[in-house]
Design an enzyme around this catalytic site. Structure first.
Site, mmCIF file in Angstrom:
data_model
loop_
_atom_site.group_PDB
_atom_site.id
_atom_site.type_symbol
_atom_site.label_atom_id
_atom_site.label_comp_id
_atom_site.label_asym_id
_atom_site.label_seq_id
_atom_site.Cartn_x
_atom_site.Cartn_y
_atom_site.Cartn_z
ATOM 1 N N ASP A 21 2.695 -3.058 -7.773
ATOM 2 C CA ASP A 21 1.942 -2.542 -6.641
ATOM 3 C C ASP A 21 1.397 -3.700 -5.801
ATOM 4 O O ASP A 21 1.745 -4.867 -6.042
ATOM 5 C CB ASP A 21 0.832 -1.606 -7.112
ATOM 6 N N SER A 22 0.538 -3.407 -4.850
ATOM 7 C CA SER A 22 0.027 -4.447 -3.941
ATOM 8 C C SER A 22 -0.851 -5.472 -4.652
ATOM 9 O O SER A 22 -1.115 -6.542 -4.091
ATOM 10 C CB SER A 22 -0.744 -3.800 -2.791
#
Length: 141
Positions: A21-22
């Site tokens: 994810d980020s």
């Protein structure tokens, strides 16, 4: 084969950018893919892969999948998924899993899965298919 022998396999995976994810942490949905990779490795090692099951006239869909996350796994690391077959008399295939950071051997996650048997008409099979009984005898489980 020794009775009640524990059947295990292991699969190592490099964490890809598309799996995080980020924050650079492996997205929770990727863990099911690591479990799947381990199931395929187990199937190759012990002769009970999806094509083996299908070739004997059955499907083996997942009906239960559980995870317990212990520590984040991040991009650039390697994961090692261990799979352990859990014998049962019921007409199902049960596995337990452990995912480790392959670089420092720390425990990342644990989990389990349950698969049942369906015939080619998608009907639930209540008893162990004959090929599965033979497989269990072969491996002493």
């Amino acid at each position: 084969m020794e009775k009640n022998k524990q059947l295990t396999a292991s699969k190592e995976t490099e964490i890809r950018f598309s799996e995080v994810d980020s924050m650079g942490i492996v997205w929770h949905g990727a863990y099911s893919l690591y479990f799947e990779d381990a199931r395929e490795e187990f199937g190759r090692k012990y002769g009970i892969g999806y094509l083996d099951i299908f070739g004997n006239g059955f499907y083996a869909p997942l009906v239960d999948l559980r995870f317990s996350y212990k520590k984040p796994l991040v991009y650039g690391r390697r994961a090692r998924t261990n799979i352990i077959y859990k014998p049962t008399e019921a007409a199902k295939i049960v596995f337990e899993y452990e995912i480790y950071d392959a670089d420092d051997n720390s425990l990342i996650a644990t989990g389990s899965s349950v698969q049942v048997f369906l015939d080619k008409d998608y009907r639930l099979v209540w008893g162990n298919p004959p090929f599965y009984e033979e497989w269990k005898k072969k491996w002493g489980v």
